[in-house]
Scaffold this motif. Structure first.
Motif, short mmCIF file in Angstrom:
data_model
loop_
_atom_site.label_atom_id
_atom_site.label_comp_id
_atom_site.label_asym_id
_atom_site.label_seq_id
_atom_site.Cartn_x
_atom_site.Cartn_y
_atom_site.Cartn_z
N GLN A 238 0.83 -1.20 0.00
CA GLN A 238 0.00 0.00 0.00
C GLN A 238 0.87 1.26 0.00
OE1 GLN A 238 -2.79 0.18 3.20
NE2 GLN A 238 -3.87 1.95 2.39
N GLN A 241 2.17 1.87 -3.44
CA GLN A 241 1.13 2.43 -4.31
C GLN A 241 0.92 3.91 -4.00
OE1 GLN A 241 0.50 0.56 -6.77
NE2 GLN A 241 -1.08 -0.96 -6.35
N HIS A 245 1.05 8.59 -5.93
CA HIS A 245 -0.03 9.55 -5.95
C HIS A 245 0.37 10.79 -5.17
CE1 HIS A 245 -3.38 7.25 -7.80
NE2 HIS A 245 -2.62 6.23 -7.44
N SER A 256 -7.74 -0.49 -2.85
CA SER A 256 -7.89 -1.67 -3.70
C SER A 256 -6.54 -2.34 -3.92
CB SER A 256 -8.49 -1.28 -5.05
OG SER A 256 -8.53 -2.42 -5.91
N LEU A 258 -6.47 -4.66 -6.28
CA LEU A 258 -6.69 -5.27 -7.58
C LEU A 258 -6.05 -4.51 -8.73
CD1 LEU A 258 -10.47 -6.19 -7.16
CD2 LEU A 258 -8.44 -7.53 -6.57
N VAL A 259 -5.68 -3.24 -8.52
CA VAL A 259 -5.09 -2.45 -9.60
C VAL A 259 -3.85 -1.76 -9.09
CG1 VAL A 259 -7.27 -2.09 -10.82
CG2 VAL A 259 -6.59 -0.49 -9.03
N ASP A 260 -2.91 -1.48 -10.01
CA ASP A 260 -1.69 -0.76 -9.67
C ASP A 260 -1.90 0.74 -9.80
OD1 ASP A 260 -0.25 -3.04 -9.17
OD2 ASP A 260 0.47 -3.22 -11.23
N ALA A 261 -1.17 1.51 -9.01
CA ALA A 261 -1.20 2.96 -9.13
C ALA A 261 -0.53 3.36 -10.44
CB ALA A 261 -0.47 3.60 -7.96
N ASP A 262 -1.08 4.39 -11.08
CA ASP A 262 -0.51 4.89 -12.33
C ASP A 262 -0.12 6.35 -12.12
OD1 ASP A 262 0.23 5.58 -14.85
OD2 ASP A 262 -1.76 5.45 -15.74
N SER A 265 -1.40 9.04 -14.50
CA SER A 265 -2.81 9.38 -14.53
C SER A 265 -3.03 10.79 -14.02
CB SER A 265 -3.60 8.39 -13.68
OG SER A 265 -4.92 8.84 -13.47
#
Length: 652
Positions: A238, A241, A245, A256, A258-262, A265
């Motif tokens: 965590q 990830q 951000h 979550s 289930l998905v990786d941080a981008d 984005s």
């Protein structure tokens, strides 16, 4: 493009190896190990097949083909997690099918003995654990016997406690200072006094659970699995990830797996211009947020400093016009009640409270232009550094309380670590005589080399090739923050081949980023001066470009550039994430991150030679589907007399 250094910068956030010392070590009345009972024929076959693979010399089976993770370790962690969550039947089924147990039976008995306070049995079980005979168990025995001693004292069994002290703890010859402290506890008046002095919560508290966590530092995890190991691993994931951000999610906000941080984005970093501040009439050189995040100070070549109110939509609140020269420095006091400004060799202290603000003092001790101002963390004074190679320590009354006897370079910029222990200066060592006097009206966006060229035309000696570009790191004396001054100690210097123009220190006081012409930012470990990463992609050219950390945990590095863009890098990897346009292809001189933006959002500002300051935030959700790109405009809003939100038409 970007060429990250091969050096590895430690992540901004890393979960500790053992967490939550208060959590239960026994679930549903069972010790965190079981006997491995097989419940069905299918489980027998699977267990024999799976466990038999470990009978070879290597003792390793990949979790899946090509994996470097060990299957047995994974199953043990899963068994512990299922038990912690109360899924005892699931844990038993997994153990039966895999053939692996969470821990050897001796470990379970040892663990339960500690929780029950059966100290004679605990030491016996310690000898039965599958531990390498070469491992020194003295620290483990000392911790166990210390608990035994404290519990005897708490129960007012003084004779038994003294016996433990003399016959069990002393013979270990371990940590004599701690032993002396334990001896002094015999004089405690009562149990409450004992617990307070020993900083120990007693046998009925969490001390036994804490002891188990402490013992895990000495006993191999292959023998005794660290408590709540899966929670630790997920916490590390965590944190990784979150470092991608700009903002750290609230602890109560769902996360979550289930998905990786981008990080690319638009939802991960504020790439949207929300306001353009246009009150300055010439180049804007400096921008700085107040510590409470509610005010923005700007200054530049038009000889003014301005304060903008964030909550009212960046309306202009105060204008300070008393400087006779361009304003090159800004510094908010820790309580935001005073704003320091500097123009050439003059410092002014401004009262930021009240309707208009007023000049508290005008200070003139430097001989040549001032390069930087920085407050001491406790707010009881500040430091100034100049092109005259002088560093002054000032009190709140505007008196010089001490000075650095000899600064090794002409100070272009300086910063004080948030913990108040270090002062970092960047500049040039002036080894030629006479000292170079910068032109009073030259742009503070130019480096000393450019100033030298213009000064040479007036008959002054140019800077010689022998002049070194230095990063100088000092240890501040303890009295510096208390207002008594004192001599600062030069810890080390780092010499670089090109001009150094700015320095910023991370919020944890561990790292500094230094702009290094012509095209890079250095990330320096302040412990030893090691350059751990280089960020490349922007263009500093011949200008003073000021970079900053950004993000909730300093996980980004932001820098202006001579091409009119702001460049955003990921701190851990050095990767260029964004190149944000918007300043009409004129030099972006400074950037600043608002660490406490109202409403908890992500916000930062950039200042440019185009006479504007741009404020950046997250892309509004309503506009997210309208194709607004990086650096795009804000939605049309109310226009005030001193600021103009970007028109919708400018998005293209």
């Amino acid at each position: 493009m970007v060429q990250p250094s091969s050096s590895s910068l430690p992540p901004a956030d890393t979960a500790p190896p053992h967490t939550n010392g208060h959590s239960a070590l026994v679930s549903n009345g069972h010790a965190s190990s079981s006997s491995g009972t097989v419940t069905n024929g299918h489980g027998v076959a699977a267990a024999e097949k799976d466990a038999a693979q470990y009978e070879g010399d290597e003792g390793f089976v990949p979790l899946w083909e090509g994996s470097n993770l060990d299957r047995r370790e994974f199953v043990r962690i899963a068994l512990q997690a299922f038990q912690d969550m109360g899924y005892a039947d699931t844990a038993q089924a997994l153990q039966a099918e895999s053939g692996f147990s969470l821990e050897p039976p001796a470990v379970a008995l040892f663990r339960q003995g500690v929780l029950d306070g059966r100290w004679a049995e605990v030491e016996q079980r310690l000898g039965e654990l599958p531990i390498d005979p070469s491992v020194d168990l003295t620290p483990v025995k000392f911790a166990i016997r210390q608990q035994k001693f404290l519990e005897a004292l708490e129960a007012r069994e003084t004779k038994a406690a003294l016996s433990v002290l003399r016959n069990e703890l002393s013979p270990l010859n371990h940590d004599s200072s701690r032993l002396h402290f334990l001896s002094s506890l015999v004089m405690c008046m009562n149990a409450d006094d004992l617990r307070a002095r020993a900083e120990w919560d007693g046998a009925a508290g969490t001390s036994r659970q804490r002891l188990l966590v402490q013992l895990q530092d000495f006993i191999s995890p292959t023998v005794m699995l660290p408590q709540r190991r899966l929670a630790t691993l997920l916490g590390q994931a965590q944190a990784y990830q979150q470092r991608h951000h700009a903002l750290t999610p609230s602890p109560t906000e769902p996360f979550s797996l289930l998905v990786d941080a981008d990080p690319n984005s638009v939802a991960a970093f504020p790439t949207h211009t929300t306001h353009v501040l246009q009150e300055h009439t010439d180049e804007v050189w400096r921008v700085q947020w107040s510590h409470d995040g509610e005010w923005l100070a700007t200054a530049g070549k038009d000889r003014t400093a301005m304060i903008w109110k964030v909550k009212s939509g960046f309306t202009l609140d105060k204008v300070f016009r008393e400087h006779a020269d361009p304003v090159s420095c800004l510094a908010w006091s820790p309580d935001d009640s005073i704003l320091l400004t500097a123009a050439e060799a003059v410092i002014k202290m401004w009262n930021t409270e009240g309707q208009t603000g007023s000049c508290i003092a005008t200070l003139a001790r430097h001989e040549y232009a001032i390069g930087a101002l920085a407050w001491l963390p406790d707010g009881r004074g500040f430091v100034s550094g100049g092109m005259d190679s002088k560093l002054f320590f000032w009190d709140l009354a505007g008196n010089v309380i001490s000075r650095l006897a000899r600064c090794p370079s002409r100070v272009v910029d300086l910063a004080i670590s948030p913990d108040g222990t270090k002062l970092v200066c960047v500049g040039r060592a002036d080894t030629t005589e006479p000292h170079l006097v910068p032109s009073r009206h030259s742009s503070r966006s130019v480096t000393p080399a450019i100033v030298a060229a213009s000064a040479a035309a007036g008959g002054h000696a140019p800077i010689g090739a022998k002049n070194e570009k230095r990063i100088s790191v000092f240890r501040l004396p303890e009295g510096a923050s208390a207002g008594t001054g004192g001599e600062s100690e030069l810890l080390y210097e780092v010499v670089q081949p090109q001009e150094l123009s700015s320095v910023t220190i991370s919020s944890d006081s561990r790292y500094a980023i230094v702009t290094h012409a012509p095209k890079e930012i250095l990330c320096v470990d302040l412990e030893d001066g090691t350059i751990v990463r280089r960020f490349e992609g922007h263009d500093i050219g011949k200008f003073v470009i000021r970079a900053c950390f950004g993000g909730s945990s300093d996980n980004f590095v932001l820098s202006g550039s001579a091409d009119g863009k702001v460049y955003v890098y990921h701190r851990d990897t050095g990767r260029l994430l964004h190149a944000l346009p918007g300043h009409e292809r004129t030099t972006v001189n400074a950037v600043a991150w608002n660490a406490r933006a109202p409403g908890g959002g992500a916000m930062w500002a950039s200042a440019s030679d185009d006479r504007t300051v741009r404020v950046w935030g997250m892309l509004p959700a309503a506009a997210a589907g309208e194709g607004v790109g990086e650096g795009g405009g804000a939605a049309r809003g109310r226009r005030g007399p001193r600021l103009r939100p970007i028109d919708r038409a400018m998005r293209d």
